[in-house]
Design an enzyme around this catalytic site. Structure first.
Site, PDB file in Angstrom:
ATOM      1  N   CYS A 154      16.512  17.716  -1.108  1.00 52.19           N
ATOM      2  CA  CYS A 154      17.020  16.421  -1.580  1.00 52.19           C
ATOM      3  C   CYS A 154      17.778  15.674  -0.503  1.00 52.19           C
ATOM      4  O   CYS A 154      17.891  14.456  -0.546  1.00 52.19           O
ATOM      5  CB  CYS A 154      17.994  16.593  -2.735  1.00 52.19           C
ATOM      6  SG  CYS A 154      17.385  17.659  -4.001  1.00 52.19           S
TER       7      CYS A 154
ATOM      8  N   GLU B   2      15.599   7.890   5.585  1.00 51.57           N
ATOM      9  CA  GLU B   2      14.580   8.509   4.735  1.00 51.57           C
ATOM     10  C   GLU B   2      13.601   7.465   4.181  1.00 51.57           C
ATOM     11  O   GLU B   2      12.386   7.636   4.235  1.00 51.57           O
ATOM     12  CB  GLU B   2      15.250   9.258   3.582  1.00 51.57           C
ATOM     13  CG  GLU B   2      14.270  10.050   2.727  1.00 51.57           C
ATOM     14  CD  GLU B   2      14.949  10.669   1.503  1.00 51.57           C
ATOM     15  OE1 GLU B   2      14.986  11.899   1.408  1.00 51.57           O
ATOM     16  OE2 GLU B   2      15.467   9.912   0.656  1.00 51.57           O
TER      17      GLU B   2
ATOM     18  N   GLU C  47       8.216  24.541  -9.010  1.00 52.49           N
ATOM     19  CA  GLU C  47       7.785  25.087  -7.728  1.00 52.49           C
ATOM     20  C   GLU C  47       8.498  26.407  -7.442  1.00 52.49           C
ATOM     21  O   GLU C  47       7.887  27.393  -7.017  1.00 52.49           O
ATOM     22  CB  GLU C  47       8.085  24.055  -6.626  1.00 52.49           C
ATOM     23  CG  GLU C  47       7.454  24.387  -5.294  1.00 52.49           C
ATOM     24  CD  GLU C  47       7.950  23.448  -4.184  1.00 52.49           C
ATOM     25  OE1 GLU C  47       8.641  22.454  -4.498  1.00 52.49           O
ATOM     26  OE2 GLU C  47       7.655  23.740  -3.017  1.00 52.49           O
TER      27      GLU C  47
ATOM     28  N   CYS D 166      27.035  15.228  -1.602  1.00 51.11           N
ATOM     29  CA  CYS D 166      26.917  13.768  -1.522  1.00 51.11           C
ATOM     30  C   CYS D 166      28.231  13.034  -1.798  1.00 51.11           C
ATOM     31  O   CYS D 166      28.445  11.935  -1.316  1.00 51.11           O
ATOM     32  CB  CYS D 166      25.864  13.274  -2.499  1.00 51.11           C
ATOM     33  SG  CYS D 166      24.294  14.108  -2.304  1.00 51.11           S
TER      34      CYS D 166
ATOM     35  N   SER E 292      11.245  23.323  -0.281  1.00 49.97           N
ATOM     36  CA  SER E 292      10.493  22.756  -1.398  1.00 49.97           C
ATOM     37  C   SER E 292       9.774  21.495  -0.930  1.00 49.97           C
ATOM     38  O   SER E 292      10.289  20.747  -0.104  1.00 49.97           O
ATOM     39  CB  SER E 292      11.472  22.395  -2.521  1.00 49.97           C
ATOM     40  OG  SER E 292      10.868  21.473  -3.390  1.00 49.97           O
TER      41      SER E 292
ATOM     42  N   GLU F 132      10.825  20.632  -8.676  1.00 46.28           N
ATOM     43  CA  GLU F 132      11.323  21.672  -7.784  1.00 46.28           C
ATOM     44  C   GLU F 132      11.519  22.981  -8.540  1.00 46.28           C
ATOM     45  O   GLU F 132      11.233  24.059  -8.029  1.00 46.28           O
ATOM     46  CB  GLU F 132      12.639  21.205  -7.146  1.00 46.28           C
ATOM     47  CG  GLU F 132      12.989  21.965  -5.892  1.00 46.28           C
ATOM     48  CD  GLU F 132      14.177  21.330  -5.163  1.00 46.28           C
ATOM     49  OE1 GLU F 132      14.120  20.118  -4.882  1.00 46.28           O
ATOM     50  OE2 GLU F 132      15.142  22.053  -4.896  1.00 46.28           O
TER      51      GLU F 132
ATOM     52  N   LYS G  23      19.868   8.212   3.989  1.00 37.98           N
ATOM     53  CA  LYS G  23      18.883   7.678   3.049  1.00 37.98           C
ATOM     54  C   LYS G  23      18.212   6.436   3.607  1.00 37.98           C
ATOM     55  O   LYS G  23      17.080   6.121   3.269  1.00 37.98           O
ATOM     56  CB  LYS G  23      19.555   7.358   1.701  1.00 37.98           C
ATOM     57  CG  LYS G  23      19.926   8.598   0.894  1.00 37.98           C
ATOM     58  CD  LYS G  23      18.727   9.267   0.256  1.00 37.98           C
ATOM     59  CE  LYS G  23      19.109  10.596  -0.401  1.00 37.98           C
ATOM     60  NZ  LYS G  23      17.926  11.405  -0.739  1.00 37.98           N
TER      61      LYS G  23
ATOM     62  N   GLU H 226       5.643   8.355   5.761  1.00 37.70           N
ATOM     63  CA  GLU H 226       4.948   9.030   4.656  1.00 37.70           C
ATOM     64  C   GLU H 226       5.437   8.533   3.297  1.00 37.70           C
ATOM     65  O   GLU H 226       4.832   8.861   2.276  1.00 37.70           O
ATOM     66  CB  GLU H 226       5.095  10.558   4.777  1.00 37.70           C
ATOM     67  CG  GLU H 226       6.510  11.106   4.660  1.00 37.70           C
ATOM     68  CD  GLU H 226       7.246  11.222   5.984  1.00 37.70           C
ATOM     69  OE1 GLU H 226       6.954  10.428   6.905  1.00 37.70           O
ATOM     70  OE2 GLU H 226       8.128  12.093   6.097  1.00 37.70           O
TER      71      GLU H 226
END
Lengths: 588, 597, 160
Positions: free
Chosen positions: A308, A370, A285, A512, A328, A282, A367, A375
């Site tokens: 994230c 996720e 990037e 978090c 990102s 990141e 999560k 993908e």
């Protein structure tokens, strides 16, 4: 200051505060149910609806809700008179008469505020029996809604709409049928839910809970054909201890690693390793985009947004489909870890990815969603098989009868267990951007950081803005936690009013550490503050505090990835986003 | 009204409208035209006369002749006989149920004799769709007086002195409410008229809006001036299409006449009114719920303080008053607080409009001075109990009120007395019941309403009322226990004490008052499994008297569930297991052989 | 990407109504009144479009729709029957009248007959208490209705 009396005790209290706060300050505990406050982030839910906190105010005809009634000069308050005790208990009996009594197998058992109340007010039977509300149970990939248990405290509704501006939930119907639900009482998966799970955190009962994956994890471990790998997120280590009686903010990294090994995971690794990897990707990037932007490349968009936080990703896919090229493309640390494990590490071990099970321990409910995304699968096999919450890990530790306190501290396994201080601070709001700044600064300026701590990026205000001097180049940074706050920054970006180079967003309060997978804080914000402090303590105690200095990361690039944002990274460590907004289309 | 010699007033309220009053008016107009009298006699469709029982009503002025139950085809006779020949159409005159005498004019009708019409002063007298008729009855002169001669604080003082209290139910002093709103400073304030009449069986607000909309508009403007608000809102039930239509017409006319809008009467005072529609939620009668509903949200109440006078619509100071309260304002300003103050009792001034309904001869809308007794209302105005049956109870205050008995007949009616005897004024529903009403079933009826209308926000109302209803149902089904009675009482008291808003805080009143006043009936249901009124089906048995039954088979043929067996010309028998107690057999039996036991 | 499908004319009508109210969330109830007036009821897709136009969550709109009894998500019959169950009508036998309608049409309150002709709902007081018990069919008011008279009233519409 004004004069009041609580239970015959004369007191001087601040004008404008509620009876509840005045009583608490004076050490008088008035039970509550619907009231929910996270004072550190100015989130308050006080519909005055449950009527558990009613007290007697002399001269008033009816009992008054302590949570919603302001103190007035000369007020005489009785918090536990006969009239109050009878009313409070009767109201509780009413609530219990419309609540399933399946505490034995309820996910909130032991953490349930209604259960506590029933104990505290001495309810042993429910004299008013009658019809109970029944609804369809809704199981999504992350959150379970069992709203037969809903007590209409409206906390979830407030969190979902006010703190998150997600709008998945609303009070629907009225009277006895009133309940909090998504539109048309459909499943959450059809709603704009981001699975941040803060509704679970807020829910005083078991109406909202996370999907439980502990059984699948036990099955995987007990299967000799499977190599089971576990990774633990940064925020877990500063909160897990609470489940075993430790003071909030106690760091239990070593005991946690020991417990995981005792449970039987084949490799105990660390998501922090992947967090360092995330910074490499990141950060690179970010620098590329900034350099191109400064060189006048019109195809490059700034700011870059962190990616994230899975709740946040779900949020912008649903609400900002026009800006999918802004965040990102770096995967979250959980998914980077999964990709490394199932490709690189499986290769090293010489096993097929199907024979490897990757489990993550996360402070997070989103999560779970996720890791289920298509993908992030290869031929249907997910990079991360199961995401457990901090609470589920505690559950496992208890199930295995591990005496947490007496555990010898242990280290993570190598190489995917080694990390820096920069990775640890991913757990707190502002941490990701600080970690990225530490690395980006040194790569950009080719100089060593004069001071490693970026105090200006830290804190618990909802929206923070700071400018970091990259050796003469000012880099503008925005930070938000909570999706309502994120929306403020995003709307500035959308309307072109923003001059940020980078924005970090975390969906949960404090980042978090306040995630929905963490031990329940029941509205005590000081717990989040203590975890917050612990994160930075852990960072400060680390020998290496910049991601690009992690020797195992350097080795990984040398051995396999070649370079950040290179070919392999592009395939395995980066992702893309989907338009999940609702489209109104012409029929036919 | 000067140029016409005679006026024919026809009630155009919702009730009479449903009984073809529009057609009657048209026929009268056509008839007059045929006789070439259209310039001498005017036909006016007015608001409600109140005497709904005998509608449609045609009233002839100036002689006050009062024709009842008029049909469209009667129009010709009224014109030919009364208008042309000056002879009353006696067959259409009202007949006094007591002495069976025809009454020639409304002034001598018991229904009107004891009434004092202040809020309803124009209802049934003027054409509500014509602002000039309102103006000719001193309309808008009170507004002119306020704007021209009085300071805002003087207006507030006048209303305070009058002793007027809120007519929507709570009875909060209106002047005090205005004073608080006036005292809170803000860049924008609002005046709201609560026309979300939801009490099942009360329709005074609708009648006022249908019959005299300008009085409310004028009062709201006065209210705006008094508290410093330039915007008014009427929150009205969408189920009141006629009232909405007339209100919109009136607003348009008032604007045309410069009585709303900018710089009214050249005073520099601006004021205008918009409508907001309710969507069927009784709880929106509560002012905080009403405000949320006007803001486009679920109509859930919030705790007070803050009061709307501090933080109301759009978080601005807002004064909410009910329609009937407003209807009193112009006349108080015109005639003075002192005049108003002399009417009524010590703490309840003026009059109150009641919707008189139930088992009573004269159902309708009445306005009486505070302090009148129930006896006067029921027996003199109401003409006594229907079909010569016995008075049993009267319910006031709708779902928030209680049931009173003959012991309360001589209690002077005002806010405080009604509360003292366990009921309340409410918005003015008054339902009279005779021995055919079961008091347990009545309590259940009101609780069913409350359960349906509870917003669900607070636990006592959401769950507690449901439990009350379930216990009442258990009792009416014959499954009640004496312990249930204790539970009813405890639940009721706690709900009253802990509910969030006025709806919940008063919802147990029908239960508590019936337990208090009709305890024996509860005990009968529980212990003897008997419903003396014959209302609770589960406690009844249909029985054929074998002696009286001739075996005609009519009952058996009409029984929807084939519960009746028997040979032709032989006595029939009803199976109590199959019987659903629909009553079809009783209706079909010509020999009175079937009875309920 | 989730899709909400609706006929173009309907989408445009809803957009027009919302725009007339300035697309303000505070006007949600006024908007829903108009939209229901237009379509007869408020199906899910319609609520989606309203929410989209007013820029509020569809859960919020659904929360409003389910709060107010005036709003309905089910199409009403061609001849909607509303039986007044206000107090005045109740004590004069409205329940028996209601039962008769239910029995005649074989539907419950809130339902519509299979042929779409009739639906039954209850309402609280139309203010024609002098005519109790009162039944509305569409806009037409029937007063002093008895269970025996129910069939005749229905016949007026059955062959229409």
């Amino acid at each position: 200051m004004i004069n009041i009396t609580i239970d015959n005790k004369p007191l001087q209290v601040e004008k404008g505060i509620t009876i509840l706060k005045a009583a608490r300050a004076a050490g008088v505990e008035i039970p509550t149910l619907c009231y929910y406050e996270l004072d550190g982030i100015i989130l308050e839910n006080r519909p005055g609806g449950c009527r558990i906190c009613v007290v007697e105010v002399e001269g008033r005809r009816n009992l008054a809700p302590a949570c919603a009634t302001e103190v007035m000069e000369g007020m005489k308050i009785n918090t536990h008179s006969l009239r109050v005790v009878n009313a409070r208990r009767t109201v509780l009996e009413m609530i219990l008469s419309d609540h399933p009594a399946d505490c034995l197998i309820c996910p909130k058992s032991g953490n349930c505020e209604l259960q506590d109340l029933a104990q505290r007010l001495g309810v042993r039977e429910i004299p008013y029996q009658g019809e109970q509300s029944t609804y369809r149970k809704d199981t999504s990939r992350a959150i379970i809604r069992d709203i037969d248990k809903c007590v209409m405290c409206r906390r979830c509704e407030t969190v979902c709409n006010v703190w998150q501006t997600v709008g998945a939930l609303s009070a629907v119907n009225r009277g006895f049928e009133a309940v909090v639900a998504p539109a048309f009482e459909q499943d959450l998966e059809k709603s704009p839910c981001t699975y941040c799970g803060q509704c679970i955190m807020a829910c005083p009962v078991g109406a909202l809970s996370e999907v439980d994956n502990t059984r699948q994890v036990i099955t995987a471990i007990s299967n000799p054909k499977k190599t089971v790998i576990v990774q633990t997120a940064p925020a877990v280590r500063v909160a897990l201890g609470e489940e075993f009686g430790y003071e909030p903010g106690t760091i239990v990294t070593g005991k946690m690693a020991a417990a995981l090994r005792k449970i039987g995971f084949d490799y105990v690794f660390d998501t922090d390793f992947a967090a360092d990897l995330t910074i490499m990707e990141e950060g690179t990037e970010l620098l590329t985009r900034i350099s191109k932007f400064m060189a006048g490349d019109k195809n490059v968009k700034l700011p870059i947004l962190t990616s994230c936080c899975p709740g946040w990703v779900n949020f912008f896919e649903t609400n900002y489909p026009d800006m999918l090229d802004v965040p990102s493309t770096a995967k979250s640390p959980q998914q980077m870890f999964g990709a490394v494990a199932k490709n690189y590490w499986a290769d090293k071990l010489g096993i097929k990815r199907e024979d490897m099970v990757v489990v993550s321990i996360m402070p997070c409910v989103a999560k779970k969603f996720e890791c289920s995304r298509d993908e992030f699968k290869e031929n249907g096999n997910p990079d991360v098989d199961f995401a457990l919450t901090t609470r589920e890990l505690a559950e496992l530790i208890r199930q295995f009868n591990i005496d947490f306190e007496s555990l010898e501290e242990a280290d993570f396994d190598k190489p995917l267990g080694e990390s820096t201080g920069a990775a640890v601070i991913f757990g707190a709001t502002g941490g990701v951007i600080e970690a990225a700044t530490r690395t980006a600064y040194e790569i950009f300026t080719k100089k060593s950081l004069p001071k490693i701590d970026f105090e200006e990026l830290r804190g618990l205000e909802g929206v923070r803005k700071a400018t970091v001097d990259f050796d003469g180049t000012p880099i503008h940074i925005g930070i938000a936690h909570g999706l309502a706050n994120a929306r403020k920054l995003l709307d500035e970006v959308r309307t072109g009013k923003s001059n940020f180079h980078a924005i970090e967003v975390m969906a949960c309060p404090g980042g978090c550490i306040g995630g929905a997978g963490q031990p329940f804080h029941h509205g005590d914000f000081s717990i989040i503050e203590k975890r917050f402090a612990a994160i930075y303590r852990e960072d400060a105690g680390k020998a290496i505090r910049k991601s690009h200095e992690n020797p195992f990361i350097t080795a990984l690039y040398k051995d396999w990835l070649v370079e950040p944002c290179g070919e392999i990274s592009h395939h395995l460590l980066h992702t893309h986003y989907f338009d999940k907004s609702k489209h109104i289309e012409v029929e036919g | 009204m000067a140029k016409f010699k005679m006026h024919l007033l026809i009630c155009g309220g919702t009730g009479c409208n449903a009984s073809q009053s529009q057609e009657i008016a048209q026929n009268l107009k056509n008839g007059l035209k045929d006789k070439g009298l259209e310039n001498e006699v005017q036909v006016i469709l007015t608001g409600c006369f109140g005497f709904c029982e005998k509608g449609p009503i045609v009233k002839v002025m100036p002689d006050n002749t009062f024709y009842t139950e008029v049909k469209p085809e009667d129009a010709r006779e009224i014109i030919e006989e009364h208008v042309v020949k000056g002879r009353k159409v006696t067959r259409l005159l009202y007949v006094d149920p007591e002495n069976k005498q025809q009454v020639a004019d409304s002034k001598h009708m018991g229904f009107y004799k004891k009434q004092l019409r202040i809020a309803l002063r124009n209802c049934g007298f003027i054409d509500p769709e014509n602002i000039e008729e309102y103006i000719s009855e001193d309309g808008y002169s009170a507004l002119a007086k306020c704007l021209g001669e009085m300071k805002p604080e003087e207006v507030v003082k006048e209303i305070k002195l009058s002793g007027l209290r809120g007519r929507g139910g709570g009875g909060f002093p209106t002047g005090l409410k205005w004073e608080i709103a006036a005292g809170n400073h803000a860049d924008q304030k609002y005046v709201v008229c609560n026309a979300d009449e939801g009490d099942p069986g009360a329709f005074m607000d609708r009648s006022i809006l249908e019959g005299d909309p300008h009085s409310v508009i004028e009062a709201m403007a006065i209210n705006g001036y008094a508290i410093g608000a330039t915007k008014g809102l009427v929150y009205i039930r969408a189920e009141y299409p006629l009232a909405i239509k007339r209100l919109l017409t009136a607003l348009e006319q008032a604007r045309t006449f410069g009585l709303l809008g900018k710089d009214i009467f050249g005073s520099g005072f601006d004021f205008d009114i918009e409508l907001r529609y309710g969507a069927g939620a009784f709880v929106c009668g509560e002012e905080t719920a009403l405000i949320h509903s006007m803001e486009g949200m679920r109509g859930e109440p919030t705790f007070k303080p803050p009061f709307p006078a501090q933080e109301g619509y759009n978080k601005k100071p807002t004064n909410v008053n009910n329609v009937e309260t407003y209807a009193n304002i112009p006349i108080i300003i015109n005639k003075g607080a002192e005049w108003f103050n002399k009417i009524g009792t010590e703490k309840s001034k003026g009059t109150k409009v009641f919707a008189l309904a139930g088992q009573i001869n004269n159902v309708g809308l009445i306005e009486v001075p505070m302090g009148i007794t129930l006896r006067e209302i029921i027996y003199e105005i109401g003409g006594g109990i229907k079909d010569g049956r016995q008075f049993k109870a009267v319910q006031t205050g709708g779902p928030s009120g209680g049931c009173l008995t003959s012991a309360h007949l001589d209690t002077p009616i005002d806010y405080d007395n009604l509360i003292a005897v366990g009921s309340m004024m409410g918005s003015g529903g008054m339902v009279v019941m005779d021995e055919t009403s079961c008091m347990v079933a009545i309590a259940k009826f009101y609780l069913e309403f409350t359960v349906e209308e509870s917003c669900g926000k607070c636990s006592p109302c959401r769950i507690g009322n449901k439990r009350l209803y379930e216990i009442l149902e258990k009792i009416t089904k014959g499954n009640g226990t004496m312990e249930d009675l204790d539970n009813l009482a405890n639940l009721s008291r706690v709900i009253k004490d802990t509910a969030l808003c006025g709806l919940g805080q008063t919802s147990p009143n029908p239960v508590l008052s019936t337990i208090e006043n009709f305890y024996d009936e509860y005990v009968e249901h529980i212990k003897d499994k008997k419903c003396r009124a014959g209302v609770c089906k589960s406690l009844m048995q249909y029985v054929v008297d074998p002696v009286a039954c001739v075996g005609c088979t009519a009952c058996a043929r009409n029984c929807p569930v084939n519960a009746i067996q028997g040979e032709k010309k032989m006595p029939h028998v009803i199976s109590t297991e199959l019987c659903i107690k629909c009553g079809a057999c009783i209706e079909k039996c010509k020999f009175g052989a079937i009875s309920i036991q | 990407m989730a899709k909400v499908k609706l006929a173009e004319s309907k989408i445009n009508k809803i957009k027009e109504i919302c725009a007339n109210f300035g697309n303000l969330p505070g006007e949600a109830i006024n908007v829903l009144h108009k939209v229901q007036g237009e379509f007869g009821y408020l199906p899910a897709e319609v609520q989606e479009v309203v929410a989209h136009e007013l820029n509020v969550s569809v859960a919020h709109i659904y929360g409003i729709v389910t709060f107010y009894s005036f709003f309905t998500m089910l199409p009403k019959g061609e001849h909607p029957i509303s039986v007044c169950t206000g107090t005045a009508c109740y004590v004069r036998g409205a329940e028996k009248v209601l039962d008769e309608f239910k029995r005649e049409l074989k539907i419950a309150v809130g339902e519509t007959t299979a042929d779409g002709k009739f639906s039954i709902s209850c309402l609280r007081c139309v203010g024609a208490c002098g005519l109790a018990p009162v039944v509305l069919i569409g806009e037409k008011v029937y007063g002093r209705v008895t269970p025996d008279g129910v069939k005749d009233i229905l016949n007026e519409y059955r062959n229409a």
